[in-house]
Scaffold this active site. Structure first.
Site, PDB file in Angstrom:
ATOM      1  N   ARG A  27       0.598  -1.411   0.072  1.00 11.79           N
ATOM      2  CA  ARG A  27      -0.259   0.015   0.233  1.00 11.79           C
ATOM      3  C   ARG A  27       1.014   1.190  -0.011  1.00 11.79           C
ATOM      4  NH1 ARG A  27      -5.390  -1.147   1.380  1.00 11.79           N
ATOM      5  NH2 ARG A  27      -5.729   1.173   1.836  1.00 11.79           N
ATOM      6  N   TRP A  83       2.721   6.024   2.146  1.00  5.05           N
ATOM      7  CA  TRP A  83       2.778   6.542   0.529  1.00  5.05           C
ATOM      8  C   TRP A  83       2.697   7.875   1.023  1.00  5.05           C
ATOM      9  CZ3 TRP A  83       0.109   9.377  -2.937  1.00  5.05           C
ATOM     10  CH2 TRP A  83       0.457   9.393  -4.064  1.00  5.05           C
ATOM     11  N   ASN A 109      -3.879   7.516   7.542  1.00  8.44           N
ATOM     12  CA  ASN A 109      -4.165   7.247   5.983  1.00  8.44           C
ATOM     13  C   ASN A 109      -5.174   8.222   5.358  1.00  8.44           C
ATOM     14  OD1 ASN A 109      -4.161   6.145   3.321  1.00  8.44           O
ATOM     15  ND2 ASN A 109      -5.655   4.795   3.771  1.00  8.44           N
ATOM     16  N   GLY A 110      -4.608   9.041   4.387  1.00 11.14           N
ATOM     17  CA  GLY A 110      -5.587  10.083   3.623  1.00 11.14           C
ATOM     18  C   GLY A 110      -5.035  11.433   3.898  1.00 11.14           C
ATOM     19  N   GLU A 501      -2.972  -1.637 -22.210  1.00  8.61           N
ATOM     20  CA  GLU A 501      -2.644  -2.422 -20.834  1.00  8.61           C
ATOM     21  C   GLU A 501      -1.206  -2.806 -20.749  1.00  8.61           C
ATOM     22  OE1 GLU A 501      -3.639  -2.420 -18.107  1.00  8.61           O
ATOM     23  OE2 GLU A 501      -2.987  -4.128 -16.956  1.00  8.61           O
ATOM     24  N   LYS A 505       1.919  -1.533 -18.084  1.00 14.78           N
ATOM     25  CA  LYS A 505       2.410  -2.442 -17.445  1.00 14.78           C
ATOM     26  C   LYS A 505       3.988  -2.040 -17.349  1.00 14.78           C
ATOM     27  CE  LYS A 505      -0.274  -4.915 -15.196  1.00 14.78           C
ATOM     28  NZ  LYS A 505      -1.183  -3.630 -14.981  1.00 14.78           N
ATOM     29  N   HIS A 524      -2.009   8.171 -38.523  1.00 12.41           N
ATOM     30  CA  HIS A 524      -2.415   9.762 -38.142  1.00 12.41           C
ATOM     31  C   HIS A 524      -1.369  10.660 -37.483  1.00 12.41           C
ATOM     32  CE1 HIS A 524      -6.392   8.941 -40.337  1.00 12.41           C
ATOM     33  NE2 HIS A 524      -6.124   7.926 -39.363  1.00 12.41           N
ATOM     34  N   LYS A 627      -0.528   0.501  -4.114  1.00  6.90           N
ATOM     35  CA  LYS A 627      -1.463  -0.221  -4.898  1.00  6.90           C
ATOM     36  C   LYS A 627      -3.135   0.241  -4.583  1.00  6.90           C
ATOM     37  CE  LYS A 627      -2.834  -4.519  -5.908  1.00  6.90           C
ATOM     38  NZ  LYS A 627      -2.756  -4.809  -7.419  1.00  6.90           N
TER      39      LYS A 627
HETATM   40  O1  M6R Z   1      -8.163  -0.828  -6.910  1.00  5.64           O
HETATM   41  P1  M6R Z   1      -8.134  -0.147  -8.356  1.00  5.64           P
HETATM   42  O2  M6R Z   1      -8.771  -1.208  -9.050  1.00  5.64           O
HETATM   43  O3  M6R Z   1      -9.601   0.905  -8.240  1.00  5.64           O
HETATM   44  O4  M6R Z   1      -6.962   0.339  -8.707  1.00  5.64           O
HETATM   45  C1  M6R Z   1      -7.020   1.159  -9.970  1.00  5.64           C
HETATM   46  C2  M6R Z   1      -5.567   1.558 -10.754  1.00  5.64           C
HETATM   47  O5  M6R Z   1      -5.034   2.300  -9.647  1.00  5.64           O
HETATM   48  C3  M6R Z   1      -4.807   0.210 -10.797  1.00  5.64           C
HETATM   49  O6  M6R Z   1      -5.291  -0.734 -11.650  1.00  5.64           O
HETATM   50  C4  M6R Z   1      -3.463   0.625 -11.335  1.00  5.64           C
HETATM   51  O7  M6R Z   1      -3.318   0.996 -12.436  1.00  5.64           O
HETATM   52  C5  M6R Z   1      -2.376  -0.755 -11.368  1.00  5.64           C
HETATM   53  N1  M6R Z   1      -1.586  -0.511 -10.517  1.00  5.64           N
HETATM   54  C6  M6R Z   1      -2.184  -1.031 -12.548  1.00  5.64           C
HETATM   55  O8  M6R Z   1      -1.450  -2.295 -12.636  1.00  5.64           O
END
Ligand code: M6R
Length: 632
Positions: A27, A83, A109-110, A501, A505, A524, A627
């Site tokens: 996290r 974080w 957190n927040g 995607e 990654k 384009h 995360k």
């Molecule tokens: O928990 P969520 O599915 O809402 O998270 C959304 C994005 O933050 C998450 O998918 C992010 O893009 C990933 N780390 C990508 O691998």
């Protein structure tokens, strides 16, 4: 963002808190810290960087045996992995933050949005801050509130700590989970939550608080979900929940249906590699029991009638990052199967552009964590506009499903690596199921047609196992690509979100420049990026589907190859038309066009993980990321 753990019981808290932090480190990993109440003393330790840095100084402290009562002896404690938001990732900004009396410690957190005003007020009263964080305000305020309560004649008790937390929360604006301990109230941890995750673990003679259940899963699988604006007080043998005004409130009990081993690496170098391998099972689990005896698709929680779904005249899919890409794939399936117009929106943009929403709009929100703030705010905006909201989520007890009108849970199990893999594939499965459900409820698809697609979905896990069994050449290719200055990804139709995607990654894990394009858009503008040797990953649709689509992508491959690109082609097995234009070909098993992303995405996940590892990066915890993104 930020992982939070609290423990109250009879066992030494330090080890339990550190184990919890280890499971929550995904996290955030800018710093880590603990506060333990030992006798009537508060002992804290915190350090910038990963949890290992904190563990190192704790080991040194242990060796020096400097405390009369060691930090390892206390049975009440809190811990935090950060974080960074307010204040850089330094030792002084690491949590816990301790009030000037040295007796109250707080983790958070927040974001406390009115912290500047609160800080100015506290400084005017002579409080000296020792960090740049918003959190420190809460520590001072709780300590002051406790002092005032004591001065008014209240004896020390766990409830006094809860009352102080309540008073402080009434002054805070923004989103927060706070945990606090006070040396004067050993045996108690108080927590508060507003728009930020916090769950309770119910043990035997001990209780836990955490950002998510993985922190305490090895001790208990009985958990309690909290509502918004609630205070929770735990001791070894009690859990008391109230609202911010002190009125008693109830949590919702739930049982966690996976065990601690699901959150371990299990012999893999990285969680991500394990989670990639778990995808066949995750898909099978998400499909399990979805088709009722009468041939209907079963959602998990439905607070919408079939009539509500028949009235839907427009669908918005709203999500972030990888979840957004799953929504892009869903658009193709949902429009094709239901003929309802469907738009896909980035959650962080959705409410700001004032979308046209009403009672007959269905908003599908997709989130692995169920806590992503951008998605949550979009959901709330949709509900304010009277739209119906259906959530796809992997996390039981999280905020997004709780606030939605209907929920379909993905049964992917815990996803620990920051990069989403099995969450993506199970989100796709959930999207297909929702598309089929809508088509069936609206009378566009009959039960046997729905069952036929579900059968095709049920074949995917075996196909995926087969693909994973022969993935080695992708790893070799990755080692070869590790020094490429840029990698481009192209695709059409559902291959376009797969290309996006794949690029996400690679950026996220390998810190390389990567971009995904709709293959038809290259001419384009972006085709100018192609230079001699530029790697271009081409996602090719099945030739058995719409032939024209396949042929157009093959033409696009020829176009980039003619300009010097090195082409890496993902194609269906048996598709020989791509061979003359492919420098490398990765074949995936045959599957219907709409379902193909369940297979074509996987080599791109492996490619990104292996390139990142070859470049020496931490595959599970890429820099600057976390995360669960609980800030906007
Ligand atoms: O928990 P969520 O599915 O809402 O998270 C959304 C994005 O933050 C998450 O998918 C992010 O893009 C990933 N780390 C990508 O691998």
């Amino acid at each position: 963002m930020c992982g939070i753990v609290g423990y109250a019981g009879a066992r030494p808290a330090l080890g339990i808190v550190l184990d919890g932090l280890r499971r929550l480190e995904y996290r955030g990993y800018d710093s880590a810290g603990v506060a333990i109440v030992c006798g009537d003393e508060l002992l804290t330790e915190k350090k910038a960087g990963k949890l290992a840095n904190l563990e190192k100084i704790l080991a040194e402290r242990d060796a020096a045996d400097c405390d009369a009562l060691g930090i390892g002896d206390g049975t009440t404690g809190i811990g935090h992995t950060r974080w960074a938001t307010h204040g850089g990732p330094t030792d002084r900004n690491a949590h816990p933050h301790v009030a000037r009396d040295g007796r109250v410690a707080v983790i958070h957190n927040g974001i406390i949005e009115n912290f500047a005003r609160l800080r100015a007020e506290l400084e005017a009263d002579g409080v000296q801050f020792t960090s740049d964080t918003d959190t420190e305000c809460a520590a001072h305020l709780i300590s002051i509130a406790l002092g005032q309560l004591r001065a008014a004649g209240h004896a020390d008790s766990p409830q006094l700590l809860a009352e102080a937390m309540r008073q402080v929360c009434q002054r805070l604006e923004g989103a927060f989970t706070l945990l606090a301990v006070d040396a004067g109230v050993p045996g108690a941890v108080v927590g508060a939550r507003r728009n930020s995750p916090l769950v309770v673990g119910r043990g035997q003679g001990e209780n836990y608080l955490a950002s998510d259940v993985s922190a305490f899963i090895e001790h208990t699988r009985d958990a309690v979900e909290l509502g918004q604006d609630q205070i929770v007080l735990i001791t070894g043998d009690s859990i008391e929940i109230t609202d911010f005004d002190g009125n008693p409130a109830a949590g919702k009990d739930f049982h966690i249906d996976w065990d601690a081993s699901a959150a371990e690496k299990g012999g893999y170098d990285w969680f991500m590699l394990k989670e990639i391998e778990e995808q066949p099972q995750a898909i099978a689990d998400t499909l399990l029991g979805r088709l009722t005896e009468t041939g209907e698709i079963a959602l998990d929680e439905v607070r919408l009638s079939d009539q509500d779904l028949r009235d839907v005249d427009k669908i918005f899919i709203v999500a972030c990052g990888t979840a957004y890409h799953s929504g892009m794939v869903a658009k193709y399936a949902i429009e094709h199967w239901t003929r309802i117009p469907c738009e896909v929106e980035l959650a962080s943009e959705f409410r700001y552009r004032d979308p046209v929403l009403d009672r007959s709009t269905l908003v599908v929100v997709i989130s692995q964590s169920g806590e992503t703030m951008d998605t949550l705010m979009a959901l709330r905006h949709a509900k304010e506009q009277k739209a119906r909201v259906l959530a796809i989520c992997n996390t039981n007890g999280s905020t997004i499903p709780r606030e939605s009108d209907a929920v379909l849970y993905t049964h992917g199990g815990p996803e620990i690596a920051v990069a989403s893999t099995k969450a993506f594939l199970t989100q796709l499965v959930a999207c297909y199921l929702i598309g089929l459900h809508l088509a069936q409820v609206r009378g566009i698809k009959f039960a046997d047609e729905v069952a036929a697609v579900v059968d095709q979905l049920q074949e995917v896990p075996d196909k995926l196992r087969e693909l994973l069994g022969r993935i080695e050449p992708v790893r070799e290719l990755a080692r070869d690509l590790k020094t490429a200055p840029t990698v481009l990804f192209i695709g059409r139709h559902v291959g376009y979100p797969v290309a996006l995607e794949g690029a996400l990654k690679l950026k996220e894990l390998a810190y390389m420049h990567a971009e995904g394009f709709a293959a038809g858009e290259l001419k384009h503008g972006p085709i100018a990026l192609i230079d001699q040797g530029t790697p271009v990953v081409c996602v090719v649709p099945s030739p058995a589907g719409r032939g024209m689509l396949h042929d157009k992508v093959v033409s696009n491959i020829q176009e980039v190859r003619a300009r010097g690109a090195r082409t890496i082609v993902i194609a269906e097995e048996g598709d020989e038309a791509v061979l003359p234009y492919a420098d490398h070909v990765i074949y995936v098993p045959r599957t219907p066009t709409l379902l193909a992303p369940l297979l074509t995405t996987v080599p791109l996940q492996v490619l990104a993980a292996e390139i990142a590892a070859a470049r020496g990066h931490d595959v599970d915890q890429p820099r600057n990321l976390a995360k669960s993104v609980t800030v906007e």
